[in-house]
Design a protein around this motif. Structure first.
Motif, short mmCIF file in Angstrom:
data_model
loop_
_atom_site.label_atom_id
_atom_site.label_comp_id
_atom_site.label_asym_id
_atom_site.label_seq_id
_atom_site.Cartn_x
_atom_site.Cartn_y
_atom_site.Cartn_z
N LEU A 4 0.82 -1.20 0.00
CA LEU A 4 0.00 0.00 0.00
C LEU A 4 0.86 1.25 0.00
N VAL A 5 0.58 2.15 -0.93
CA VAL A 5 1.26 3.44 -1.00
C VAL A 5 0.35 4.48 -0.38
N VAL A 6 0.87 5.26 0.54
CA VAL A 6 0.09 6.31 1.20
C VAL A 6 0.82 7.63 1.07
N LYS A 7 0.13 8.63 0.54
CA LYS A 7 0.72 9.97 0.43
C LYS A 7 -0.31 10.99 0.89
N ASP A 8 0.14 11.99 1.61
CA ASP A 8 -0.72 13.11 1.92
C ASP A 8 -1.11 13.80 0.62
N ASN A 9 -2.36 14.27 0.55
CA ASN A 9 -2.81 14.89 -0.69
C ASN A 9 -2.04 16.15 -1.05
N ALA A 10 -1.46 16.83 -0.07
CA ALA A 10 -0.64 17.99 -0.38
C ALA A 10 0.58 17.57 -1.19
N LEU A 11 1.11 16.38 -0.88
CA LEU A 11 2.26 15.88 -1.63
C LEU A 11 1.82 15.39 -3.01
N VAL A 12 0.67 14.74 -3.09
CA VAL A 12 0.15 14.29 -4.38
C VAL A 12 -0.08 15.48 -5.30
N ASN A 13 -0.52 16.61 -4.74
CA ASN A 13 -0.80 17.78 -5.55
C ASN A 13 0.41 18.68 -5.77
N ALA A 14 1.53 18.32 -5.16
CA ALA A 14 2.72 19.15 -5.30
C ALA A 14 3.24 19.10 -6.74
N SER A 15 4.01 20.09 -7.08
CA SER A 15 4.60 20.16 -8.42
C SER A 15 6.00 19.55 -8.39
N TYR A 16 6.22 18.56 -9.24
CA TYR A 16 7.55 17.99 -9.34
C TYR A 16 7.67 17.23 -10.65
N ASP A 17 8.89 16.87 -10.99
CA ASP A 17 9.12 16.23 -12.29
C ASP A 17 10.05 15.03 -12.16
N LEU A 18 9.75 14.13 -11.22
CA LEU A 18 10.53 12.91 -11.11
C LEU A 18 10.32 12.06 -12.36
N ASP A 19 11.40 11.39 -12.81
CA ASP A 19 11.21 10.49 -13.94
C ASP A 19 10.66 9.16 -13.44
N LEU A 20 10.46 8.22 -14.35
CA LEU A 20 9.77 6.98 -14.01
C LEU A 20 10.50 6.19 -12.93
N VAL A 21 11.81 6.00 -13.08
CA VAL A 21 12.56 5.21 -12.11
C VAL A 21 12.58 5.90 -10.75
N GLU A 22 12.72 7.21 -10.75
CA GLU A 22 12.75 7.96 -9.49
C GLU A 22 11.41 7.85 -8.77
N GLN A 23 10.30 7.95 -9.52
CA GLN A 23 8.99 7.78 -8.89
C GLN A 23 8.85 6.39 -8.31
N ARG A 24 9.27 5.39 -9.06
CA ARG A 24 9.17 4.02 -8.57
C ARG A 24 10.01 3.81 -7.31
N LEU A 25 11.18 4.41 -7.26
CA LEU A 25 12.05 4.28 -6.10
C LEU A 25 11.40 4.91 -4.87
N VAL A 26 10.80 6.08 -5.03
CA VAL A 26 10.10 6.74 -3.93
C VAL A 26 8.94 5.88 -3.44
N LEU A 27 8.17 5.32 -4.38
CA LEU A 27 7.03 4.48 -4.00
C LEU A 27 7.48 3.24 -3.25
N LEU A 28 8.55 2.60 -3.70
CA LEU A 28 9.07 1.43 -3.00
C LEU A 28 9.54 1.78 -1.60
N ALA A 29 10.14 2.97 -1.46
CA ALA A 29 10.60 3.40 -0.13
C ALA A 29 9.41 3.58 0.82
N ILE A 30 8.31 4.15 0.32
CA ILE A 30 7.11 4.33 1.14
C ILE A 30 6.56 2.97 1.56
#
Length: 313
Positions: A4-30
Motif C-alpha cells: 500500500l502506498v500512502v501519500k498526503d494529498n498535499a504531496l500528491v498535488n505538489a509540483s515535481y518532475d521525477l522520472d519513471l525510475v525515481e517515482q518508482r524508487l520513492v514508491l518502493l521506499a514508502i
C-alpha cells in the motif's frame, strides 16, 4: 499482503518532475517503511533492494541495477514545491528536496535513502487527508505522467471525477517542464493520451477526459473515471455463494473486532469509494465501525469483511 502506498494529498498535488525510475524508487521506499514497520523519519535510511524493484516492476536484472544507480545520481537534486497555510492565514510557498541523503551499494545491489524533513510529515501523517492505492496498480505503467495522473485521479475516487484543472496547473502536477510540449497537440499525444491508454490498460480504473476552453483556447481539463469490474475467480464465486447464504444474518462483533475490522476495511480501495467527499481517514473509519454495528449497513460491508479475514463460522 498487498503493498500500500500512502501519500498526503498535499504531496500528491505538489509540483515535481521525477522520472519513471525515481517515482518508482520513492514508491518502493514508502511501501518498505510501512511493511517493515520501521516508519519514516529524517534520520534513518530506508533500504530498497534491487530485487524488490525487479519483482515489482518486472524489469531485467541488469536494467534494474543501472536504473537504480542513475536514480541515485539524479534524485538528490530533485525538488518539489507546495503551498501550506500558516497559522495567521497567509499562504507559504515551500520548495524542498525529496531526499537529504541517498546512496547505491554495489555489493548489496541496494539503495539507502533518507527522505528530506519536509517530505516526512506528508508520508507519515496518515490521520489527515490522504491518498491510498496499491502499488500493483502502477507497477505496469511505463510513463511517469501516467503514474502522476493516476495519483491525481484517485483523490476523487468517491465521486469518480475531478474538478476542472487549469492547463498551467495540470502541466505542473504531472511533471511537464516549462519548455516541454508547448504545442497542445504534442501535450495531448505524448502526455495525456499516452497516460490514459496505460491507465485504462493496466490499472483498476478506466478514464476519459474533457477539454475546457476560454473562447477558442484550451485552458483546462477535467477527468472522469470508474472502477473496473473484477473478473470472478472460482474461489470468489464460491465465496459469493456462501455470502448469499449468510447475507441476511447479523454478525455481532466484539469491541476489539469492531476496532480491528473497521481499520482494515478503511485500507481497502473498494471500501474507500464509500467515503464522503473530503472525509478524512479517522472519521471515515469511525463511520465504518458504526456501520458494522447496524444490521442493514453491515450487509453492505460483509463481503469486504471476509476479504480482510473475518470468519463468520
Amino acid at each position: 499482503m498487498k503493498s500500500l502506498v500512502v501519500k498526503d494529498n498535499a504531496l500528491v498535488n505538489a509540483s515535481y518532475d521525477l522520472d519513471l525510475v525515481e517515482q518508482r524508487l520513492v514508491l518502493l521506499a514508502i511501501v518498505e517503511a510501512r511493511e517493515s514497520g520501521k516508519g519514516i523519519n529524517a534520520n534513518d535510511p530506508l533500504v530498497i533492494h534491487a530485487e524488490s524493484y525487479i519483482n515489482q516492476f518486472k524489469v531485467h536484472r541488469n536494467t534494474a541495477y543501472q536504473a537504480l544507480k542513475d536514480a541515485c545520481k539524479y534524485l538528490f537534486a530533485r525538488q518539489f514545491s507546495y503551498q501550506e497555510e500558516k497559522d495567521n492565514g497567509t499562504v507559504r510557498n515551500v520548495t524542498s528536496r525529496w531526499v537529504s541523503q541517498i546512496a547505491y551499494n554495489d555489493n548489496e545491489a541496494s539503495v539507502d535513502l533518507i527522505f528530506a524533513p519536509a517530505v516526512v510529515p506528508f508520508i507519515t501523517r496518515l490521520e489527515e487527508r490522504f491518498t491510498k492505492y496499491e502499488l500493483e496498480q502502477v507497477s505496469n505503467l511505463k510513463s511517469a505522467y501516467a503514474i502522476r495522473l493516476y495519483e491525481l485521479l484517485i483523490q476523487w475516487r468517491s465521486i469518480g471525477k475531478t474538478p476542472v484543472i487549469r492547463l498551467d496547473e495540470f502541466r505542473k502536477k504531472v511533471g511537464v517542464l516549462d519548455n516541454e510540449y508547448l504545442r497542445m497537440a504534442h501535450l495531448k499525444e505524448r502526455v495525456i493520451d499516452l497516460a490514459i491508454k496505460q491507465i485504462n490498460e493496466h490499472t483498476d480504473i478506466t478514464m476519459t477526459y474533457e477539454q475546457h476552453k476560454t473562447g477558442r483556447i484550451i485552458t483546462g481539463f477535467s477527468f472522469k473515471f470508474k472502477q473496473k469490474q473484477s473478473i470472478p475467480t472460482e474461489r470468489t464465486e464460491k465465496a459469493a455463494l456462501k455470502d448469499l447464504n449468510t447475507i441476511d444474518m447479523f454478525h455481532k462483533l466484539t469491541e476489539k473486532q469492531l476496532d480491528m475490522f473497521s481499520s482494515k476495511l478503511g485500507d481497502l480501495a473498494a471500501v474507500q469509494a464509500m467515503a464522503h467527499v473530503g472525509e478524512d481517514m479517522k472519521p471515515f473509519v469511525a463511520r465504518l465501525r458504526s456501520m458494522l454495528m447496524d444490521a442493514e449497513q453491515q450487509k453492505v460491508l460483509l463481503p469486504y469483511l471476509k476479504e480482510v479475514g473475518y470468519n463468520a463460522a
